[in-house]
Design a protein around this motif. Structure first.
Motif, PDB file in Angstrom:
ATOM      1  N   ARG A   1     -10.325 -41.407  -1.048  1.00 51.19           N
ATOM      2  CA  ARG A   1     -10.854 -42.641  -1.617  1.00 51.19           C
ATOM      3  C   ARG A   1     -10.429 -43.825  -0.772  1.00 51.19           C
ATOM      4  O   ARG A   1      -9.284 -43.927  -0.348  1.00 51.19           O
ATOM      5  N   LEU A   2     -11.344 -44.741  -0.559  1.00 50.75           N
ATOM      6  CA  LEU A   2     -11.072 -45.955   0.198  1.00 50.75           C
ATOM      7  C   LEU A   2     -10.879 -47.125  -0.753  1.00 50.75           C
ATOM      8  O   LEU A   2     -11.518 -47.187  -1.795  1.00 50.75           O
ATOM      9  N   PRO A   3     -10.007 -48.067  -0.404  1.00 53.31           N
ATOM     10  CA  PRO A   3      -9.870 -49.270  -1.226  1.00 53.31           C
ATOM     11  C   PRO A   3     -11.184 -50.054  -1.251  1.00 53.31           C
ATOM     12  O   PRO A   3     -11.975 -49.994  -0.312  1.00 53.31           O
ATOM     13  N   ALA A   4     -11.381 -50.815  -2.313  1.00 59.40           N
ATOM     14  CA  ALA A   4     -12.624 -51.584  -2.442  1.00 59.40           C
ATOM     15  C   ALA A   4     -12.736 -52.608  -1.318  1.00 59.40           C
ATOM     16  O   ALA A   4     -11.800 -53.334  -1.023  1.00 59.40           O
ATOM     17  N   GLY A   5     -13.871 -52.649  -0.664  1.00 63.15           N
ATOM     18  CA  GLY A   5     -14.120 -53.611   0.403  1.00 63.15           C
ATOM     19  C   GLY A   5     -13.537 -53.231   1.747  1.00 63.15           C
ATOM     20  O   GLY A   5     -13.662 -53.969   2.711  1.00 63.15           O
ATOM     21  N   ALA A   6     -12.905 -52.071   1.850  1.00 62.20           N
ATOM     22  CA  ALA A   6     -12.272 -51.690   3.108  1.00 62.20           C
ATOM     23  C   ALA A   6     -13.080 -50.628   3.845  1.00 62.20           C
ATOM     24  O   ALA A   6     -12.576 -49.991   4.741  1.00 62.20           O
ATOM     25  N   GLY A   7     -14.322 -50.426   3.472  1.00 60.03           N
ATOM     26  CA  GLY A   7     -15.137 -49.380   4.085  1.00 60.03           C
ATOM     27  C   GLY A   7     -15.330 -49.558   5.570  1.00 60.03           C
ATOM     28  O   GLY A   7     -15.356 -48.599   6.324  1.00 60.03           O
ATOM     29  N   GLN A   8     -15.483 -50.801   6.034  1.00 59.94           N
ATOM     30  CA  GLN A   8     -15.694 -51.032   7.453  1.00 59.94           C
ATOM     31  C   GLN A   8     -14.370 -51.172   8.201  1.00 59.94           C
ATOM     32  O   GLN A   8     -14.307 -50.946   9.395  1.00 59.94           O
ATOM     33  N   GLU A   9     -13.308 -51.549   7.526  1.00 56.95           N
ATOM     34  CA  GLU A   9     -12.024 -51.779   8.187  1.00 56.95           C
ATOM     35  C   GLU A   9     -11.159 -50.530   8.275  1.00 56.95           C
ATOM     36  O   GLU A   9     -10.354 -50.400   9.175  1.00 56.95           O
ATOM     37  N   LEU A  10     -11.302 -49.616   7.347  1.00 59.22           N
ATOM     38  CA  LEU A  10     -10.473 -48.420   7.290  1.00 59.22           C
ATOM     39  C   LEU A  10     -11.285 -47.216   7.748  1.00 59.22           C
ATOM     40  O   LEU A  10     -12.344 -46.923   7.198  1.00 59.22           O
ATOM     41  N   THR A  11     -10.777 -46.521   8.773  1.00 55.84           N
ATOM     42  CA  THR A  11     -11.461 -45.356   9.318  1.00 55.84           C
ATOM     43  C   THR A  11     -10.485 -44.197   9.405  1.00 55.84           C
ATOM     44  O   THR A  11      -9.381 -44.349   9.925  1.00 55.84           O
ATOM     45  N   ILE A  12     -10.883 -43.041   8.883  1.00 54.11           N
ATOM     46  CA  ILE A  12     -10.068 -41.832   9.025  1.00 54.11           C
ATOM     47  C   ILE A  12     -10.435 -41.198  10.357  1.00 54.11           C
ATOM     48  O   ILE A  12     -11.560 -40.742  10.552  1.00 54.11           O
ATOM     49  N   ILE A  13      -9.490 -41.196  11.284  1.00 50.96           N
ATOM     50  CA  ILE A  13      -9.730 -40.670  12.624  1.00 50.96           C
ATOM     51  C   ILE A  13      -9.587 -39.152  12.637  1.00 50.96           C
ATOM     52  O   ILE A  13     -10.390 -38.438  13.219  1.00 50.96           O
ATOM     53  N   HIS A  14      -8.535 -38.655  11.980  1.00 49.31           N
ATOM     54  CA  HIS A  14      -8.286 -37.213  11.982  1.00 49.31           C
ATOM     55  C   HIS A  14      -7.619 -36.830  10.670  1.00 49.31           C
ATOM     56  O   HIS A  14      -6.836 -37.596  10.113  1.00 49.31           O
ATOM     57  N   ARG A  15      -7.923 -35.640  10.185  1.00 49.20           N
ATOM     58  CA  ARG A  15      -7.316 -35.112   8.967  1.00 49.20           C
ATOM     59  C   ARG A  15      -6.842 -33.701   9.244  1.00 49.20           C
ATOM     60  O   ARG A  15      -7.586 -32.888   9.802  1.00 49.20           O
ATOM     61  N   CYS A  16      -5.594 -33.403   8.875  1.00 52.44           N
ATOM     62  CA  CYS A  16      -5.022 -32.079   9.124  1.00 52.44           C
ATOM     63  C   CYS A  16      -4.330 -31.591   7.853  1.00 52.44           C
ATOM     64  O   CYS A  16      -3.437 -32.253   7.327  1.00 52.44           O
ATOM     65  N   ARG A  17      -4.741 -30.441   7.382  1.00 60.67           N
ATOM     66  CA  ARG A  17      -4.140 -29.861   6.180  1.00 60.67           C
ATOM     67  C   ARG A  17      -2.830 -29.194   6.573  1.00 60.67           C
ATOM     68  O   ARG A  17      -2.819 -28.248   7.374  1.00 60.67           O
ATOM     69  N   LEU A  18      -1.703 -29.681   6.039  1.00 60.66           N
ATOM     70  CA  LEU A  18      -0.392 -29.116   6.369  1.00 60.66           C
ATOM     71  C   LEU A  18      -0.045 -27.940   5.471  1.00 60.66           C
ATOM     72  O   LEU A  18       0.577 -26.973   5.912  1.00 60.66           O
TER      73      LEU A  18
ATOM     74  N   TYR B   1      -3.050 -37.575   7.643  1.00 63.77           N
ATOM     75  CA  TYR B   1      -4.198 -38.371   8.080  1.00 63.77           C
ATOM     76  C   TYR B   1      -3.776 -39.292   9.208  1.00 63.77           C
ATOM     77  O   TYR B   1      -2.691 -39.882   9.162  1.00 63.77           O
ATOM     78  N   VAL B   2      -4.616 -39.427  10.214  1.00 61.65           N
ATOM     79  CA  VAL B   2      -4.480 -40.486  11.216  1.00 61.65           C
ATOM     80  C   VAL B   2      -5.604 -41.461  10.903  1.00 61.65           C
ATOM     81  O   VAL B   2      -6.778 -41.098  10.952  1.00 61.65           O
ATOM     82  N   VAL B   3      -5.224 -42.700  10.523  1.00 59.20           N
ATOM     83  CA  VAL B   3      -6.216 -43.687  10.113  1.00 59.20           C
ATOM     84  C   VAL B   3      -6.109 -44.931  10.976  1.00 59.20           C
ATOM     85  O   VAL B   3      -5.052 -45.228  11.541  1.00 59.20           O
ATOM     86  N   ARG B   4      -7.212 -45.650  11.076  1.00 61.16           N
ATOM     87  CA  ARG B   4      -7.224 -46.936  11.763  1.00 61.16           C
ATOM     88  C   ARG B   4      -7.605 -47.984  10.735  1.00 61.16           C
ATOM     89  O   ARG B   4      -8.649 -47.897  10.090  1.00 61.16           O
ATOM     90  N   TYR B   5      -6.728 -48.975  10.561  1.00 58.81           N
ATOM     91  CA  TYR B   5      -7.008 -50.097   9.670  1.00 58.81           C
ATOM     92  C   TYR B   5      -7.008 -51.361  10.520  1.00 58.81           C
ATOM     93  O   TYR B   5      -5.974 -51.736  11.070  1.00 58.81           O
ATOM     94  N   ARG B   6      -8.169 -51.954  10.652  1.00 57.55           N
ATOM     95  CA  ARG B   6      -8.415 -53.085  11.545  1.00 57.55           C
ATOM     96  C   ARG B   6      -8.043 -52.684  12.968  1.00 57.55           C
ATOM     97  O   ARG B   6      -8.760 -51.916  13.580  1.00 57.55           O
ATOM     98  N   THR B   7      -6.906 -53.141  13.508  1.00 60.05           N
ATOM     99  CA  THR B   7      -6.530 -52.780  14.882  1.00 60.05           C
ATOM    100  C   THR B   7      -5.337 -51.841  14.930  1.00 60.05           C
ATOM    101  O   THR B   7      -4.930 -51.424  16.008  1.00 60.05           O
ATOM    102  N   ARG B   8      -4.778 -51.491  13.780  1.00 61.33           N
ATOM    103  CA  ARG B   8      -3.580 -50.630  13.737  1.00 61.33           C
ATOM    104  C   ARG B   8      -3.963 -49.194  13.433  1.00 61.33           C
ATOM    105  O   ARG B   8      -4.824 -48.933  12.619  1.00 61.33           O
ATOM    106  N   GLU B   9      -3.278 -48.258  14.101  1.00 65.38           N
ATOM    107  CA  GLU B   9      -3.418 -46.844  13.781  1.00 65.38           C
ATOM    108  C   GLU B   9      -2.161 -46.389  13.060  1.00 65.38           C
ATOM    109  O   GLU B   9      -1.051 -46.732  13.464  1.00 65.38           O
ATOM    110  N   MET B  10      -2.338 -45.624  11.988  1.00 61.29           N
ATOM    111  CA  MET B  10      -1.210 -45.171  11.168  1.00 61.29           C
ATOM    112  C   MET B  10      -1.311 -43.666  10.935  1.00 61.29           C
ATOM    113  O   MET B  10      -2.408 -43.110  10.901  1.00 61.29           O
TER     114      MET B  10
END
Length: 79
Positions: free
Chosen positions: A31-48, A55-64
Motif C-alpha cells: 500500500r502506498l501513502p495517499a498522494g505519494a503514487g508519483q513520489e514513491l517507487t518500489i525498485i525491488h522486492r525480495c521475499r526473505l 523492499y528497495v524504494v525510492r522516495y523523491r530523490t532518496r533510496e531506502m
C-alpha cells in the motif's frame, strides 16, 4: 421428504472461497501513502521468509531499504 440442498451449499461455499481469495490477494499488495503514487517507487522486492519482505524504494530523490516483518516495518538504510 427432505429436499436436496447439496447444490446451494456448493454454490455458497464456492462464493465464500472466491471472496476469501480476493481478500488474501488484496492484503498482499503493498500500500502506498495517499498522494505519494508519483513520489514513491518500489525498485525491488525480495521475499526473505514467510513473514519478512525486503523492499528497495525510492522516495523523491532518496533510496531506502525497508524490511516488512511480523512485528512491523524497519528502515535499514538510505542513501
Amino acid at each position: 421428504m427432505m429436499p436436496d440442498l447439496q447444490g446451494p451449499y456448493l454454490i455458497l461455499s464456492g462464493l465464500l472461497l472466491a471472496g476469501a481469495a480476493v481478500c488474501w490477494f488484496r492484503r498482499r499488495q503493498p500500500r502506498l501513502p495517499a498522494g505519494a503514487g508519483q513520489e514513491l517507487t518500489i525498485i525491488h522486492r525480495c521475499r526473505l521468509s514467510g513473514k519478512a519482505t525486503l523492499y528497495v524504494v525510492r522516495y523523491r530523490t532518496r533510496e531506502m531499504i525497508i524490511v516488512e516483518h511480523e512485528h512491523g516495518v524497519t528502515e535499514i538504510g538510505c542513501g
